[in-house]
Design a protein around this motif. Structure first.
Motif, PDB file in Angstrom:
ATOM      1  N   PHE A  34      48.709  17.695  61.196  1.00 49.08           N
ATOM      2  CA  PHE A  34      49.236  18.673  60.251  1.00 49.08           C
ATOM      3  C   PHE A  34      49.192  18.123  58.825  1.00 49.08           C
ATOM      4  N   LEU A  35      49.612  16.870  58.654  1.00 41.23           N
ATOM      5  CA  LEU A  35      49.594  16.262  57.330  1.00 41.23           C
ATOM      6  C   LEU A  35      48.173  16.091  56.798  1.00 41.23           C
ATOM      7  N   LEU A  36      47.246  15.758  57.688  1.00 43.81           N
ATOM      8  CA  LEU A  36      45.854  15.622  57.276  1.00 43.81           C
ATOM      9  C   LEU A  36      45.293  16.959  56.800  1.00 43.81           C
ATOM     10  N   SER A  37      45.649  18.048  57.487  1.00 42.27           N
ATOM     11  CA  SER A  37      45.183  19.361  57.048  1.00 42.27           C
ATOM     12  C   SER A  37      45.788  19.730  55.697  1.00 42.27           C
ATOM     13  N   LEU A  38      47.065  19.371  55.472  1.00 41.27           N
ATOM     14  CA  LEU A  38      47.682  19.629  54.173  1.00 41.27           C
ATOM     15  C   LEU A  38      47.003  18.816  53.077  1.00 41.27           C
ATOM     16  N   SER A  39      46.623  17.590  53.395  1.00 39.24           N
ATOM     17  CA  SER A  39      45.941  16.739  52.428  1.00 39.24           C
ATOM     18  C   SER A  39      44.598  17.335  52.017  1.00 39.24           C
ATOM     19  N   VAL A  40      43.838  17.787  52.986  1.00 38.60           N
ATOM     20  CA  VAL A  40      42.537  18.390  52.694  1.00 38.60           C
ATOM     21  C   VAL A  40      42.717  19.674  51.886  1.00 38.60           C
ATOM     22  N   TRP A  41      43.740  20.431  52.219  1.00 44.36           N
ATOM     23  CA  TRP A  41      44.021  21.675  51.505  1.00 44.36           C
ATOM     24  C   TRP A  41      44.336  21.384  50.033  1.00 44.36           C
ATOM     25  N   ARG A  42      45.142  20.362  49.760  1.00 46.94           N
ATOM     26  CA  ARG A  42      45.477  20.016  48.380  1.00 46.94           C
ATOM     27  C   ARG A  42      44.262  19.478  47.638  1.00 46.94           C
ATOM     28  N   LEU A  43      43.419  18.712  48.309  1.00 48.08           N
ATOM     29  CA  LEU A  43      42.206  18.212  47.675  1.00 48.08           C
ATOM     30  C   LEU A  43      41.273  19.362  47.329  1.00 48.08           C
ATOM     31  N   TYR A  44      41.140  20.305  48.218  1.00 46.44           N
ATOM     32  CA  TYR A  44      40.289  21.470  47.991  1.00 46.44           C
ATOM     33  C   TYR A  44      40.813  22.322  46.833  1.00 46.44           C
ATOM     34  N   ASP A  45      42.143  22.382  46.673  1.00 51.33           N
ATOM     35  CA  ASP A  45      42.741  23.154  45.582  1.00 51.33           C
ATOM     36  C   ASP A  45      42.694  22.430  44.239  1.00 51.33           C
ATOM     37  N   GLY A  46      42.241  21.178  44.214  1.00 53.37           N
ATOM     38  CA  GLY A  46      42.101  20.453  42.965  1.00 53.37           C
ATOM     39  C   GLY A  46      43.288  19.595  42.591  1.00 53.37           C
ATOM     40  N   TYR A  47      44.067  19.164  43.579  1.00 49.23           N
ATOM     41  CA  TYR A  47      45.220  18.287  43.337  1.00 49.23           C
ATOM     42  C   TYR A  47      45.023  16.968  44.077  1.00 49.23           C
ATOM     43  N   PRO A  48      44.214  16.070  43.516  1.00 47.85           N
ATOM     44  CA  PRO A  48      43.879  14.845  44.255  1.00 47.85           C
ATOM     45  C   PRO A  48      45.067  13.916  44.472  1.00 47.85           C
ATOM     46  N   TRP A  49      45.999  13.829  43.518  1.00 45.37           N
ATOM     47  CA  TRP A  49      47.148  12.941  43.709  1.00 45.37           C
ATOM     48  C   TRP A  49      48.044  13.446  44.831  1.00 45.37           C
ATOM     49  N   GLU A  50      48.225  14.754  44.910  1.00 43.88           N
ATOM     50  CA  GLU A  50      49.012  15.304  46.012  1.00 43.88           C
ATOM     51  C   GLU A  50      48.290  15.101  47.336  1.00 43.88           C
ATOM     52  N   ALA A  51      46.972  15.208  47.317  1.00 43.01           N
ATOM     53  CA  ALA A  51      46.202  14.974  48.540  1.00 43.01           C
ATOM     54  C   ALA A  51      46.380  13.539  49.022  1.00 43.01           C
ATOM     55  N   ILE A  52      46.379  12.596  48.094  1.00 42.53           N
ATOM     56  CA  ILE A  52      46.584  11.194  48.469  1.00 42.53           C
ATOM     57  C   ILE A  52      48.008  10.982  48.968  1.00 42.53           C
ATOM     58  N   ALA A  53      48.966  11.711  48.381  1.00 45.05           N
ATOM     59  CA  ALA A  53      50.356  11.613  48.843  1.00 45.05           C
ATOM     60  C   ALA A  53      50.475  12.081  50.287  1.00 45.05           C
ATOM     61  N   TRP A  54      49.889  13.213  50.595  1.00 45.49           N
ATOM     62  CA  TRP A  54      49.945  13.716  51.978  1.00 45.49           C
ATOM     63  C   TRP A  54      49.191  12.780  52.914  1.00 45.49           C
ATOM     64  N   LEU A  55      48.118  12.178  52.415  1.00 47.54           N
ATOM     65  CA  LEU A  55      47.372  11.215  53.217  1.00 47.54           C
ATOM     66  C   LEU A  55      48.201   9.963  53.486  1.00 47.54           C
ATOM     67  N   ALA A  86      56.360   9.064  45.838  1.00 43.38           N
ATOM     68  CA  ALA A  86      56.051   8.679  44.459  1.00 43.38           C
ATOM     69  C   ALA A  86      54.820   9.420  43.940  1.00 43.38           C
ATOM     70  N   LEU A  87      53.783   9.504  44.749  1.00 49.43           N
ATOM     71  CA  LEU A  87      52.574  10.211  44.324  1.00 49.43           C
ATOM     72  C   LEU A  87      52.808  11.710  44.189  1.00 49.43           C
ATOM     73  N   LEU A  88      53.567  12.287  45.099  1.00 48.38           N
ATOM     74  CA  LEU A  88      53.832  13.724  45.038  1.00 48.38           C
ATOM     75  C   LEU A  88      54.616  14.086  43.779  1.00 48.38           C
ATOM     76  N   PHE A  89      55.707  13.373  43.517  1.00 50.87           N
ATOM     77  CA  PHE A  89      56.490  13.674  42.330  1.00 50.87           C
ATOM     78  C   PHE A  89      55.747  13.298  41.051  1.00 50.87           C
ATOM     79  N   GLY A  90      54.983  12.227  41.096  1.00 46.15           N
ATOM     80  CA  GLY A  90      54.176  11.863  39.936  1.00 46.15           C
ATOM     81  C   GLY A  90      53.166  12.941  39.594  1.00 46.15           C
ATOM     82  N   SER A  91      52.591  13.550  40.615  1.00 44.99           N
ATOM     83  CA  SER A  91      51.636  14.631  40.401  1.00 44.99           C
ATOM     84  C   SER A  91      52.328  15.897  39.918  1.00 44.99           C
ATOM     85  N   ARG A  92      53.432  16.245  40.553  1.00 45.26           N
ATOM     86  CA  ARG A  92      54.133  17.481  40.198  1.00 45.26           C
ATOM     87  C   ARG A  92      54.716  17.442  38.785  1.00 45.26           C
ATOM     88  N   PHE A  93      55.139  16.276  38.325  1.00 43.38           N
ATOM     89  CA  PHE A  93      55.728  16.157  36.993  1.00 43.38           C
ATOM     90  C   PHE A  93      54.720  15.671  35.949  1.00 43.38           C
TER      91      PHE A  93
END
Length: 110
Positions: A34-55, A86-93
């Protein structure tokens, strides 16, 4: 919160409900997928830092599946969680640099 956040929340609630029914290694594998699918989804949407966070959180799910003993589990599981948060909040802010898009005017390759 956006559509992605609602999807992730519903998925987490479903996995928590499943935790009462299935065993930990199987739950960890489902959680990792599930987390891997969320990571790919965020990468596809153009949010690489969030994708790395989910990864990074996939690493926490792997720790549940492998279940190493003692401090190895603690470092692998909680270390992955801390890095992901840290990566998720760093990306969001907007604390992390925008590595996905570049400004063609500032490029040295003309």
């Amino acid at each position: 919160m956006n559509r992605f956040d609602y999807t992730a929340f519903i998925g987490f609630v479903a996995l928590v409900a499943l935790s009462y029914v299935i065993e930990t290694p199987l739950l960890g594998a489902a959680f990792g997928g599930f987390l891997l699918s969320l990571s790919v989804w965020r990468l596809y949407d153009g949010y690489p830092w969030e994708a790395i966070a989910w990864l990074a959180w996939v690493g926490a799910a792997v720790a549940l599946v492998l279940a190493p003993g003692g401090s190895t589990f603690f470092v692998l599981f909680f270390g992955s969680l801390v890095v992901g948060v840290a990566l998720l909040f760093g990306s969001r802010f907007d604390l992390l640099p925008d590595i996905w898009r570049t400004d063609p005017a500032s490029s040295d390759h003309s």
